[in-house]
Design a protein around this motif. Structure first.
Motif, short mmCIF file in Angstrom:
data_model
loop_
_atom_site.label_atom_id
_atom_site.label_comp_id
_atom_site.label_asym_id
_atom_site.label_seq_id
_atom_site.Cartn_x
_atom_site.Cartn_y
_atom_site.Cartn_z
N PRO A 90 4.78 6.87 -6.71
CA PRO A 90 4.65 7.94 -7.68
C PRO A 90 4.46 9.37 -7.23
CG PRO A 90 3.57 5.83 -8.48
CD PRO A 90 3.79 5.94 -6.96
N ALA A 91 3.62 9.36 -6.31
CA ALA A 91 2.93 10.83 -5.76
C ALA A 91 4.20 11.46 -5.13
CB ALA A 91 1.80 10.56 -4.79
N LEU A 148 -4.14 33.60 -19.97
CA LEU A 148 -4.76 34.55 -20.84
C LEU A 148 -3.61 35.06 -21.88
CD1 LEU A 148 -6.52 36.88 -18.40
CD2 LEU A 148 -7.55 35.84 -20.20
N ASP A 149 -2.61 33.98 -21.83
CA ASP A 149 -1.56 34.41 -22.93
C ASP A 149 -1.71 33.84 -24.27
OD1 ASP A 149 -0.18 35.64 -21.12
OD2 ASP A 149 1.53 34.24 -20.61
N LYS A 198 0.94 -1.18 0.18
CA LYS A 198 -0.07 -0.10 -0.16
C LYS A 198 0.91 1.12 -0.06
CE LYS A 198 -4.51 1.19 1.85
NZ LYS A 198 -5.49 0.78 2.78
N ASP A 206 -10.19 2.45 0.04
CA ASP A 206 -11.05 1.40 0.58
C ASP A 206 -12.54 1.85 0.02
OD1 ASP A 206 -9.24 -0.10 2.10
OD2 ASP A 206 -9.85 1.00 3.70
N TYR A 259 -3.24 8.47 -8.34
CA TYR A 259 -3.17 6.98 -8.21
C TYR A 259 -3.02 6.68 -6.93
CZ TYR A 259 -0.22 3.08 -8.89
OH TYR A 259 0.13 1.74 -8.68
N GLY A 260 -2.19 7.36 -6.19
CA GLY A 260 -2.00 7.01 -4.89
C GLY A 260 -3.17 6.81 -4.09
N ARG A 261 -3.92 7.91 -4.19
CA ARG A 261 -5.11 7.78 -3.35
C ARG A 261 -6.10 6.71 -3.86
NH1 ARG A 261 -8.27 8.36 1.19
NH2 ARG A 261 -10.13 8.75 0.39
N GLY A 275 3.09 19.11 -16.22
CA GLY A 275 3.64 19.23 -14.76
C GLY A 275 2.58 18.57 -13.89
N LYS A 308 0.08 42.48 -22.71
CA LYS A 308 -1.08 41.59 -22.49
C LYS A 308 -2.15 41.90 -23.33
CE LYS A 308 -1.89 38.47 -18.80
NZ LYS A 308 -0.95 37.46 -18.36
N MET A 309 -2.69 41.07 -24.14
CA MET A 309 -3.67 41.25 -25.07
C MET A 309 -3.63 42.25 -26.02
SD MET A 309 -6.09 38.89 -24.76
CE MET A 309 -5.82 37.34 -23.53
N ALA A 361 0.93 15.44 -14.21
CA ALA A 361 1.96 14.44 -13.63
C ALA A 361 1.65 14.25 -11.99
CB ALA A 361 3.40 14.25 -14.18
N VAL A 362 1.79 15.40 -11.52
CA VAL A 362 1.81 15.39 -10.08
C VAL A 362 0.54 15.08 -9.56
CG1 VAL A 362 1.87 16.72 -8.31
CG2 VAL A 362 3.74 17.07 -9.97
N ILE A 379 10.46 16.42 -10.69
CA ILE A 379 10.22 17.93 -11.20
C ILE A 379 11.05 19.00 -10.53
CG2 ILE A 379 8.67 19.74 -11.44
CD1 ILE A 379 6.50 17.78 -12.22
N TRP A 426 4.51 29.10 -11.34
CA TRP A 426 4.08 27.71 -11.15
C TRP A 426 2.37 27.50 -10.88
CZ3 TRP A 426 7.99 24.20 -11.16
CH2 TRP A 426 9.22 25.03 -11.09
N HIS A 457 -1.50 30.61 -14.61
CA HIS A 457 -0.64 31.54 -15.06
C HIS A 457 -0.65 32.07 -16.31
CE1 HIS A 457 2.44 34.64 -14.41
NE2 HIS A 457 3.10 34.13 -15.28
N VAL A 466 -5.70 3.91 -5.73
CA VAL A 466 -5.28 2.60 -5.66
C VAL A 466 -5.36 2.05 -4.22
CG1 VAL A 466 -3.42 1.26 -6.06
CG2 VAL A 466 -4.27 2.69 -7.62
N THR A 467 -5.21 3.18 -3.11
CA THR A 467 -5.12 2.59 -1.45
C THR A 467 -6.47 2.91 -1.16
OG1 THR A 467 -4.51 4.66 -1.15
CG2 THR A 467 -2.80 3.18 -1.65
N VAL A 479 7.37 11.94 -8.75
CA VAL A 479 6.85 12.82 -9.64
C VAL A 479 7.36 14.36 -9.17
CG1 VAL A 479 5.28 13.92 -10.94
CG2 VAL A 479 5.26 11.41 -10.68
N PRO A 480 6.86 14.65 -8.17
CA PRO A 480 7.23 16.14 -7.61
C PRO A 480 8.73 16.30 -7.43
CG PRO A 480 5.47 15.57 -6.47
CD PRO A 480 5.62 14.28 -7.14
N ALA A 519 -0.37 11.30 -10.53
CA ALA A 519 0.32 10.52 -9.43
C ALA A 519 -0.35 10.54 -8.10
CB ALA A 519 1.81 10.75 -9.33
N LEU A 520 -0.95 11.64 -7.62
CA LEU A 520 -1.28 11.86 -6.41
C LEU A 520 -3.01 11.06 -6.43
CD1 LEU A 520 -1.03 15.46 -5.39
CD2 LEU A 520 -0.20 13.28 -4.01
N ARG A 551 2.22 2.33 -3.39
CA ARG A 551 1.23 2.93 -4.31
C ARG A 551 1.60 4.48 -4.17
NH1 ARG A 551 -0.27 -1.58 -7.01
NH2 ARG A 551 -1.53 -2.87 -5.80
N TRP A 552 2.03 4.92 -3.00
CA TRP A 552 2.25 6.51 -2.86
C TRP A 552 3.71 6.92 -3.57
CZ3 TRP A 552 -1.32 9.74 -2.16
CH2 TRP A 552 -2.71 9.44 -1.44
#
Lengths: 387, 305
Positions: free
Chosen positions: A10-11, B261-262, A4, B302, B295-297, B285, A111-112, B288-289, A18, B254, B258, B299-300, A14-15, B292-293, A7-8
């Motif tokens: 990747p979470a 509007l570009d 179990k 109940d 997925y973690g949540r 990004g 911008k715009m 992916a993040v 990055i 980040w 952001h 799959v585990t 990944v960060p 993955a979160l 499973r976490w």
């Protein structure tokens, strides 16, 4: 239980990946000095001899001189006559296209919106998409041979470097720092450090392309400030002639077109105001002090904020050859908007009011005289005879 | 927008889908699985686009350009430089209705609809008590998560497309259509302008993928779909508020909102692709993040309902 937990992974991974990627990417990519060592004189010569007349590139400019950033959007946005002031207070991106000495296009990406300056031969067009206005002027034949690129509000590094080097004299230490990467190119880093202790300027760094000698960026650092006070540099650059269609400009249908009469004395594209500082004669500023400690004195009545452009004091005619003043936004607009904005930034000091930035101080006396220079307040007050 | 209809017939309970590929006995379980995944995806799309809620949201989005066009049509000319960007260009060229409508819908309407769809993905099934039936089939939770995200992503593509196309349509019927003046002052033909319009829709679709991933993760956290939807929409607003605070400048690149509007960079000549690429990397990004979160949540988790 362990499965179990797995499973976490990747979470977390990944960060982490990055973050690692960002860290690696932000490290300076210089593996030692990739370029052959050169003396400052040789680098200066490279600049003088470079003959890159055709290029297309993207310029990024940032300013952090301590002025409040003007609002960019919304109803309280920058009025057109304060547009040049806005260039000093926030970041900008511009695309520059050059083909020979006679064809140039500068696009300031807002911008715009977008501001364009297109030069083809002697035809000069300005276009502002925000209010859909265009302005046209005919350059006098033969003029502008020496103001090649900088038709737009963001000065090209080439222009800035030439201007800065003109002020070089015995007052300045010139050295070549460690090589830098600008726009993906290895570049020499020419560093100018004032010898004087009585100046706000800490150093000026000019990056010079290692192969072509083209100045790629300029950075002004102020004393006591980690971030550069002013910085303009290429973020991408191609040394090839851009598509010729780039320089063919016809005002779009529906645009308001104004015709600016051909400038008699160039530089005075700034329209009507009779109080313009360069109105000659008695209103010419006088200079006290030398080199970095120079203080410009403007007599009463000239307080229309001249010469803030690059913050360089000892320049004979601050507005000359600075086509930024011919910004498409400007024609017809009096300076009042910009002046009132600066009024708000002024603080009261003994004898007058002070507009303080990290690079330039401007002291406006109660009697209307104005003193400006890249020096601390005390020096200005001394020059004004207050000390 | 017509892509959703083929999935309609496959919306039957996914359990009988594996029986469909009898013609491929040699493919083994792998081939069966793949078809099953496709069937599940088609079924997901069918469920999504047969919902009245989805159509109501798309209808609301389509109403934005119609409202703008009608308002400009019946009122006097808009002075240049007033109101949202491009509004003053509409009377000269109807295609600008689409651009203006997309500009107007970026801050709230698009994130709102995408937040509703993405927040509903897992939590909606849990709330209805159908999640465990989906998981009984041997597809696995990862596949279900991917299919759910795929459905939300398709909606993120369809939503801006609806705004753009309805805008171009209503604009063309109420106003003249001709060469379009770009921000740079150059003019391009109507055909190329339509292409730029579609590019902007694609830009916005990419922009919304990150938010969809956030919504998916939120959706795995709760069994109450409204909670996941609301938190996703609130997050998009929070991100835009943070983006407006100059004190947090270091954080701005980040924030997933952001670069929203570009898209105006696509209206320059030549097109400035930098913001498209930067935005795509940023959204990838976030996918992916939060993928993955999620997925973690998930799959585990109940699964009780």
């Amino acid at each position: 239980m362990t499965r179990k937990w797995l499973r976490w992974v990747p979470a977390v991974a990944v960060p982490a990946m990055i973050a690692a990627g960002v860290l690696v990417g932000s490290l300076p990519a210089s593996a030692g000095d990739p370029l052959p060592a050169k003396t400052p004189q040789q680098v200066l010569l490279m600049i003088a001899q470079h003959n890159e007349k055709s290029l297309s590139g993207t310029l990024e400019q940032t300013s952090d001189i301590g002025l409040p950033q003007l609002p960019k959007t919304g109803p309280g946005g920058v009025s057109s006559d304060a547009a040049w002031l806005e260039l000093l207070t926030g970041p900008h991106t511009a695309r520059v296209y050059l083909d020979g000495p006679d064809n140039a296009r500068v696009q300031v990406l807002d911008k715009m919106a977008e501001r364009n300056a297109v030069r083809r031969g002697n035809e000069l067009w300005f276009y502002n998409s925000k209010d859909n206005t265009a302005a046209h002027t005919q350059l006098p034949a033969g003029a502008g041979d020496h103001h090649k690129a900088a038709a737009g509000p963001v000065p090209t590094p080439e222009d800035l470097a030439a201007r800065l080097l003109a002020t070089l004299d015995a007052t300045t230490d010139v050295s070549v720092g460690t090589d830098v990467q600008v726009a993906g190119r290895a570049a020499y880093n020419l560093v100018l450090t004032p010898k004087s202790a009585v100046t706000l300027v800490d150093s000026i760094a000019i990056s010079v392309d290692g192969t072509s000698g083209l100045p790629l960026g300029v950075e002004l650092n102020a004393r006591g400030q980690a971030e550069p006070a002013f910085k303009v540099a290429f973020t991408s650059l191609t040394l090839q002639a851009p598509d010729a269609a780039m320089f063919a400009f016809t005002p779009p249908a529906g645009a308001t077109v104004t015709e600016i009469p051909a400038p008699e004395r160039k530089a005075n594209a700034t329209p009507p105001s009779g109080t313009a500082p360069e109105a000659k004669g008695a209103k010419r500023p006088t200079v006290t002090g030398t080199g970095w400690e120079s203080v410009l004195e403007f007599p009463a009545g000239a307080a229309a904020m001249p010469g803030t452009a690059a913050g360089q004091a000892p320049m004979p005619d601050p507005a000359a050859g600075n086509p930024a003043q011919a910004d498409p936004a400007l024609p017809g607009g009096p300076m009042t908007g910009a002046a009132s904005l600066l009024e708000q930034a002024a603080v009261a000091v003994p004898g007058g009011r002070l507009i303080s930035t990290s690079l330039v101080n401007v002291l406006i006396l109660d009697d209307g005289r104005m003193f400006a220079g890249a020096v601390p307040l005390a020096r200005l007050q001394a020059a004004a005879g207050l000390g | 927008m017509s892509s959703e209809t083929p999935g309609a017939s496959a919306a039957a309970p996914a359990a009988d889908a594996p029986a469909t590929p009898p013609g491929k006995p040699s493919g083994g379980p792998r081939a069966v699985r793949r078809t099953w995944g496709g069937g599940l995806f088609a079924s997901e799309l069918g469920v999504l686009f047969r919902r009245r809620r989805t159509w109501a949201m798309l209808g609301t989005l389509a109403a934005i350009p119609i409202l703008i066009a009608v308002a400009v049509r019946v009122s006097s000319a808009v002075p240049a430089g007033r109101g949202p960007a491009f509004l003053d260009r509409i009377t000269q060229n109807g295609l600008f209705v689409g651009v203006t409508a997309m500009l107007v819908s970026v801050p709230l309407f698009l994130p709102l609809t995408v937040g509703v769809v993405a927040g509903d993905t897992v939590a909606g099934e849990a709330g209805l008590g159908t999640l465990r039936y989906l998981l009984v089939a041997p597809a696995g939770r990862v596949r279900l998560l991917l299919v759910k995200y795929g459905g939300a992503a398709v909606f993120a593509v369809v939503a801006p497309l609806v705004v753009a196309l309805v805008g171009a349509g209503i604009g063309a019927s109420l106003f003249p259509v001709g060469p379009v003046t770009l921000l740079s002052g150059d003019a391009i033909g109507a055909g190329e302008a339509l292409l730029r319009l579609l590019l902007i829709a694609a830009y916005l679709a990419v922009s919304l993928l990150g938010l969809s991933a956030i919504g998916l993760f939120m959706s795995t956290l709760t069994d109450v779909p409204v909670g996941a939807m609301a938190s996703t929409v609130v997050l998009s607003v929070v991100s835009q508020v943070l983006d407006a605070l100059p004190q947090l400048e270091w954080l701005h690149p980040w924030l997933f909102s952001h670069y929203w509007l570009d898209f105006a960079d696509l209206l320059r000549q030549p097109v400035a692709w930098d913001s498209f690429a930067t935005n795509a990397v940023l959204q990838a990004g976030y996918v992916a993040v939060f993928g993955a979160l999620a997925y973690g949540r998930f799959v585990t988790k109940d699964v009780l309902s």
